[in-house]
Write an enzyme that holds these catalytic residues in place. Structure first.
Site, PDB file in Angstrom:
ATOM      1  N   VAL A 126       0.846  -1.202   0.000  1.00  0.00           N
ATOM      2  CA  VAL A 126       0.000   0.000   0.000  1.00  0.00           C
ATOM      3  C   VAL A 126       0.876   1.245   0.000  1.00  0.00           C
ATOM      4  CG1 VAL A 126      -0.304   0.092   2.521  1.00  0.00           C
ATOM      5  CG2 VAL A 126      -2.018   1.102   1.031  1.00  0.00           C
ATOM      6  N   HIS A 170       8.146  -6.433  10.614  1.00  0.00           N
ATOM      7  CA  HIS A 170       7.283  -5.958   9.514  1.00  0.00           C
ATOM      8  C   HIS A 170       6.339  -7.066   9.013  1.00  0.00           C
ATOM      9  CE1 HIS A 170       7.124  -2.682   6.175  1.00  0.00           C
ATOM     10  NE2 HIS A 170       5.951  -3.275   6.319  1.00  0.00           N
ATOM     11  N   ILE A 171       5.464  -7.511   9.905  1.00  0.00           N
ATOM     12  CA  ILE A 171       4.551  -8.605   9.544  1.00  0.00           C
ATOM     13  C   ILE A 171       3.077  -8.206   9.618  1.00  0.00           C
ATOM     14  CG2 ILE A 171       6.154 -10.441  10.240  1.00  0.00           C
ATOM     15  CD1 ILE A 171       4.347 -10.709  12.830  1.00  0.00           C
ATOM     16  N   SER A 222       0.924  -7.042   7.620  1.00  0.00           N
ATOM     17  CA  SER A 222       0.043  -7.498   6.530  1.00  0.00           C
ATOM     18  C   SER A 222       0.200  -8.999   6.260  1.00  0.00           C
ATOM     19  CB  SER A 222       0.316  -6.711   5.247  1.00  0.00           C
ATOM     20  OG  SER A 222       1.565  -7.063   4.681  1.00  0.00           O
TER      21      SER A 222
HETATM   22  C1  8YV Z   1       4.691  -4.723   2.904  1.00  0.00           C
HETATM   23  C2  8YV Z   1       3.745  -2.671   3.659  1.00  0.00           C
HETATM   24  O1  8YV Z   1       4.474  -4.220   1.655  1.00  0.00           O
HETATM   25  O2  8YV Z   1       2.006  -2.619   2.082  1.00  0.00           O
HETATM   26  C3  8YV Z   1       2.903  -2.001   2.652  1.00  0.00           C
HETATM   27  O3  8YV Z   1       3.141  -0.807   2.395  1.00  0.00           O
HETATM   28  O4  8YV Z   1       4.497  -2.070   4.328  1.00  0.00           O
HETATM   29  C4  8YV Z   1       3.660  -4.131   3.829  1.00  0.00           C
HETATM   30  O5  8YV Z   1       2.395  -4.625   3.587  1.00  0.00           O
HETATM   31  C5  8YV Z   1       4.647  -6.177   2.875  1.00  0.00           C
HETATM   32  O6  8YV Z   1       5.748  -6.584   3.581  1.00  0.00           O
HETATM   33  C6  8YV Z   1       4.625  -6.762   1.474  1.00  0.00           C
HETATM   34  O7  8YV Z   1       5.666  -6.240   0.670  1.00  0.00           O
END
Ligand code: 8YV
Length: 345
Positions: free
Chosen positions: A81, A310-311, A313
């Site tokens: 996103v 960074h998990i 999502s």
């Molecule tokens: C990562 C995120 O993208 O969507 C974003 O901006 O920060 C996360 O969802 C995810 O690690 C997939 O690349």
């Protein structure tokens, strides 16, 4: 026509999504073959003549990449996103469309934001580490042992205020989850260039059955909130908005949650704030400079800081949704079909 289009994909999108691309016989797919971030050199070597690329957060789409791709490039589709890794001005100048993946990850990130708020307030890192060390048997029960501030409204604090740094889709989904916790009020900050809208705030308050929803400045956000959720885009405009002054202004029983970008929070200031008890605790899914965050990192060393790699999502359903959206954005742009989510430039 029999015209072929090269598409470079910097990560295998999995057995449910790759077929969406493979079944388009006009495409020549070039997919990074490893299960780790795509190497820059590989990307630059393979991108010349590409019509489209599907990228991840770790792939910089800058002038260098546009030049390597050449004039054929029509679409940059990111499986995220956030799009601060993409030079939008450069894309606009070259008439390149940009796709991203909003909405599909909103609930997963809101879920983990609530989890981090609870973990930070209820001393989950210290207590799970204690159990893992085998120290539970040596721990005498005490009436006020391991206590932390209660997130939900309670007999001492019948009102609770949620604070949001940034008030978009994920903030609102997080706010919705706080309603059954008895939250009564909401304060938030927004991009200074956007127009305040008290009528919309009143409508939001009605929607969630809250007493008030108010747009405020940073000092008031810090001072009023029982929990601050950092949920604004990264980039230069939001760099270190959570600094020492902000953290000093927070309640000593409040917690800070960052599920946005590490760059919004000054890590050293946050470590100091935790060590000196300016605030109760913190939960961060993102850290400036990630993934280079080792055991010596000031936030990792702080027992009152929960650090996740960074998990937010990372649910099966959400990553499938993100990969599908990324594939469909690319196909939409290449085949004149609708793009599910295009960045407006
Ligand atoms: C990562 C995120 O993208 O969507 C974003 O901006 O920060 C996360 O969802 C995810 O690690 C997939 O690349």
């Amino acid at each position: 026509s029999g015209e072929r289009m090269k598409v470079v994909v910097t990560r295998n999108l999995g057995p449910d999504v790759m077929p969406l691309l493979q079944e388009r016989k006009e495409l020549d797919l070039v997919v990074w073959p490893e299960d780790r971030p795509c190497e820059r050199e590989w990307f630059l070597q393979n991108v010349p003549g590409a019509t489209g690329v599907i990228v991840m957060l770790s792939d910089k789409v800058n002038q260098e990449l546009y030049e390597a791709a050449g004039p054929t490039l029509k679409i940059v589709s990111t499986m995220s996103v956030g799009y601060e890794h993409i030079d939008l001005q450069g894309a606009a100048q070259r008439n390149i469309r940009v796709g991203y993946t909003p909405d599909v990850l909103t609930d997963a990130v809101a879920d983990i934001s609530i989890m981090l708020a609870l973990m930070a307030g209820r001393n989950v890192r210290e207590t799970t580490e204690l159990v893992a060390r085998g120290d539970w048997p040596n721990t005498a029960w005490a009436p006020y042992g391991f206590v932390g501030p209660q997130l939900s409204a309670n007999w001492v604090h019948p009102t609770r205020t949620a604070g949001f740094l940034g008030f978009g889709r994920i903030s609102k989904a997080t706010l919705a989850r706080l309603v059954p916790f008895g939250f009564t009020d909401c304060v938030y900050t927004s991009n200074p260039s956007s127009t305040p809208n008290p009528a919309a705030d009143a409508e939001t308050a009605r929607t969630y059955g809250l007493r008030s929803v108010r747009r405020v400045g940073l000092p008031e956000l810090a001072a009023q909130s029982d929990v601050v959720f950092v949920l604004a885009p990264g980039g230069a405009a939001t760099h270190h908005v959570v600094d020492a002054a902000f953290l000093r202004g927070m309640k000593s029983t409040a917690v800070l949650v960052n599920t946005a970008r590490g760059t919004l929070v000054d890590s050293d200031a946050l470590a100091t704030a935790l060590r000196e008890r300016w605030i109760w605790g913190a939960g961060v899914d993102v850290v400036e400079g990630e993934p280079h965050v080792g055991r010596e990192h000031p936030l990792v060393r702080e027992p009152r800081c929960v650090v996740l790699p960074h998990i937010a999502s990372a649910t099966i359903e959400t990553r499938l949704g993100m990969a599908t959206t990324a594939a469909k954005n690319l196909l939409g742009a290449l085949f004149g079909e609708a793009m599910p989510a295009e960045v407006q430039m």
